[in-house]
Design a protein around this motif. Structure first.
Motif, short mmCIF file in Angstrom:
data_model
loop_
_atom_site.label_atom_id
_atom_site.label_comp_id
_atom_site.label_asym_id
_atom_site.label_seq_id
_atom_site.Cartn_x
_atom_site.Cartn_y
_atom_site.Cartn_z
N ALA A 60 22.48 5.78 7.51
CA ALA A 60 21.60 5.82 6.34
C ALA A 60 21.55 4.45 5.67
O ALA A 60 22.47 3.64 5.79
N TRP A 61 20.45 4.19 4.96
CA TRP A 61 20.35 2.96 4.21
C TRP A 61 21.32 2.97 3.03
O TRP A 61 21.58 4.03 2.43
N GLN A 62 21.84 1.80 2.70
CA GLN A 62 22.73 1.63 1.56
C GLN A 62 22.10 0.65 0.58
O GLN A 62 21.45 -0.31 0.98
N ALA A 63 22.31 0.91 -0.70
CA ALA A 63 21.71 0.06 -1.73
C ALA A 63 22.32 -1.34 -1.71
O ALA A 63 23.51 -1.51 -1.40
N HIS A 64 21.50 -2.34 -2.04
CA HIS A 64 21.91 -3.72 -2.17
C HIS A 64 21.74 -4.16 -3.63
O HIS A 64 21.01 -3.52 -4.40
N PRO A 65 22.41 -5.25 -4.02
CA PRO A 65 22.20 -5.77 -5.38
C PRO A 65 20.71 -6.01 -5.64
O PRO A 65 20.00 -6.58 -4.81
N GLY A 66 20.24 -5.55 -6.77
CA GLY A 66 18.83 -5.69 -7.12
C GLY A 66 18.00 -4.47 -6.83
O GLY A 66 16.86 -4.36 -7.32
N ASP A 67 18.52 -3.53 -6.02
CA ASP A 67 17.77 -2.30 -5.75
C ASP A 67 17.73 -1.43 -7.00
O ASP A 67 18.73 -1.29 -7.72
N ARG A 68 16.59 -0.81 -7.23
CA ARG A 68 16.42 0.13 -8.35
C ARG A 68 16.15 1.52 -7.75
O ARG A 68 15.04 2.02 -7.79
N TRP A 69 17.17 2.09 -7.15
CA TRP A 69 17.03 3.35 -6.45
C TRP A 69 17.39 4.52 -7.35
O TRP A 69 18.36 4.47 -8.12
N GLN A 70 16.63 5.59 -7.20
CA GLN A 70 17.00 6.89 -7.73
C GLN A 70 17.10 7.83 -6.53
O GLN A 70 16.08 8.16 -5.92
N GLN A 71 18.30 8.22 -6.17
CA GLN A 71 18.49 9.07 -5.00
C GLN A 71 18.39 10.53 -5.42
O GLN A 71 19.03 10.97 -6.39
N VAL A 72 17.56 11.29 -4.68
CA VAL A 72 17.30 12.69 -5.00
C VAL A 72 17.58 13.54 -3.77
O VAL A 72 17.52 13.06 -2.62
N PRO A 73 17.89 14.84 -3.96
CA PRO A 73 18.33 15.65 -2.82
C PRO A 73 17.22 16.14 -1.91
O PRO A 73 17.48 16.46 -0.74
N ASP A 74 15.98 16.24 -2.40
CA ASP A 74 14.93 16.82 -1.57
C ASP A 74 13.55 16.42 -2.09
O ASP A 74 13.42 15.70 -3.10
N LEU A 75 12.51 16.91 -1.41
CA LEU A 75 11.15 16.53 -1.76
C LEU A 75 10.76 17.02 -3.15
O LEU A 75 10.09 16.32 -3.91
N ALA A 76 11.17 18.25 -3.50
CA ALA A 76 10.83 18.77 -4.82
C ALA A 76 11.42 17.90 -5.91
O ALA A 76 10.76 17.63 -6.93
N ALA A 77 12.63 17.44 -5.72
CA ALA A 77 13.25 16.57 -6.71
C ALA A 77 12.54 15.22 -6.76
O ALA A 77 12.48 14.59 -7.83
N ALA A 78 12.01 14.77 -5.63
CA ALA A 78 11.28 13.50 -5.63
C ALA A 78 9.99 13.63 -6.43
O ALA A 78 9.62 12.71 -7.18
N VAL A 79 9.30 14.75 -6.28
CA VAL A 79 8.08 14.97 -7.08
C VAL A 79 8.43 14.97 -8.56
O VAL A 79 7.75 14.34 -9.38
N ALA A 80 9.52 15.65 -8.91
CA ALA A 80 9.94 15.74 -10.32
C ALA A 80 10.37 14.40 -10.87
O ALA A 80 10.32 14.18 -12.08
N ALA A 81 10.82 13.48 -10.00
CA ALA A 81 11.31 12.17 -10.45
C ALA A 81 10.19 11.16 -10.71
O ALA A 81 10.46 10.08 -11.25
N LEU A 82 8.95 11.49 -10.34
CA LEU A 82 7.85 10.57 -10.61
C LEU A 82 7.70 10.37 -12.12
O LEU A 82 8.00 11.27 -12.91
N PRO A 83 7.26 9.21 -12.54
CA PRO A 83 7.16 8.95 -13.99
C PRO A 83 6.12 9.84 -14.66
O PRO A 83 5.19 10.34 -14.01
N ALA A 84 6.29 10.04 -15.96
CA ALA A 84 5.35 10.86 -16.72
C ALA A 84 4.02 10.16 -16.92
O ALA A 84 2.98 10.81 -17.06
N THR A 85 4.04 8.83 -16.95
CA THR A 85 2.82 8.06 -17.14
C THR A 85 2.23 7.70 -15.79
O THR A 85 2.94 7.64 -14.78
N PRO A 86 0.93 7.44 -15.70
CA PRO A 86 0.30 7.14 -14.41
C PRO A 86 0.95 5.96 -13.70
O PRO A 86 1.26 4.93 -14.32
N ALA A 87 1.16 6.12 -12.40
CA ALA A 87 1.79 5.07 -11.58
C ALA A 87 1.01 4.93 -10.28
O ALA A 87 0.23 5.81 -9.89
N ARG A 88 1.24 3.80 -9.63
CA ARG A 88 0.65 3.57 -8.30
C ARG A 88 1.80 3.65 -7.30
O ARG A 88 2.67 2.77 -7.27
#
Length: 258
Positions: A101-129
């Motif tokens: 698996a990939w491992q974070a490096h200095p400078g990475d801004r990762w939010q690790q989530v357990p599944d796809l549903a959690a990834a959808v929920a982790a999207l920002p509340a304001t519009p993003a690209r």
């Protein structure tokens, strides 16, 4: 000599197929069939599912398979679980060829989530690209969130988005840092969503996100029952007892698939 079923679909599986063909191992390469134009392999190839654990068990018996190597994508969990169950029922040895698996490096801004549903929920509340780098199968849950604009990179054509909702780029890895930096810049990407698939072929998007300061929502791998796991082609060849002794040149060629 063994008769091997190679469950493929990854770069590592293709390298192993080249190595098995080079040393004359009797093997069958199996594709799940999710890609319209899969890469041609130097082994007899089958495409499609087996029909669950029972179907795979019947195939193993009918084709006199002696060894199974699971080199599927780390997120092809159902196939991997079926392989564990079917091999246990048949008493056949199973080995997984799996990318770390990939491992974070200095400078990475990762939010690790357990599944796809959690990834959808982790999207920002304001519009993003959002660069949605998860393949085609599970994109709808994200597209249902109409606040965001999505960039999809796919292997096969067929999925289109209206310009106000996103864009589709057709491309096949491995990808380079320069190209992914250009891709993120061209589309003004602010966030990246990716599966923690590991490997070198798709890592460039994470390196590009780090350089641009983009947050990454990284989806953890699904759980798979315990099984023996190796990370290189030479280790598989040794497991099958079909290497040329301890010849380092042969091992290096096998790792490159030549």
């Amino acid at each position: 000599m063994p008769r091997v079923l190679l469950l493929g679909g990854t770069t590592e599986a293709s390298r192993l197929a080249q190595a098995l063909a080079a040393v004359g191992v009797d093997a069958v390469f199996s594709y799940a069939g999710r890609t319209d134009a899969p890469l041609t392999q130097p082994l007899p190839t089958r495409v499609g599912g087996f029909g669950g654990v029972a179907g795979l068990r019947d195939y193993l018996q009918r084709e006199a398979i002696t060894h199974v190597v699971d080199a599927t994508h780390p997120f092809a969990a159902q196939m991997s679980r079926h392989a564990v169950a079917a091999c246990a029922e048949q008493g056949l040895p199973l080995l997984a060829l799996e990318r770390p698996a990939w491992q974070a490096h200095p400078g990475d801004r990762w939010q690790q989530v357990p599944d796809l549903a959690a990834a959808v929920a982790a999207l920002p509340a304001t519009p993003a690209r959002v660069f949605l780098a998860i393949g085609r199968q599970h994109v709808q849950a994200f597209l249902d969130d109409t606040r965001h604009w999505y960039l999809l990179r796919l292997v096969d054509p067929g999925l289109q988005l209206p310009p106000e909702r996103g864009a589709v780029v057709l491309d096949r890895g491995p990808f380079t840092l320069a190209n992914d930096l250009a891709l993120l810049a061209q589309h003004g990407i602010t966030h990246v969503v990716a599966k923690n698939a590991g490997g070198q072929g798709a890592q460039a998007k994470l390196d590009a996100a780090r350089q641009r300061g983009c947050p990454v929502i990284l989806i953890d791998r699904p759980p798979i029952p315990a099984r023996p796991v190796v990370c290189s082609v030479p280790e598989v060849l040794r497991w099958l007892d079909c290497t040329h002794g301890d010849d380092p040149v042969h091992a290096a060629r096998a790792e490159r698939g030549v």
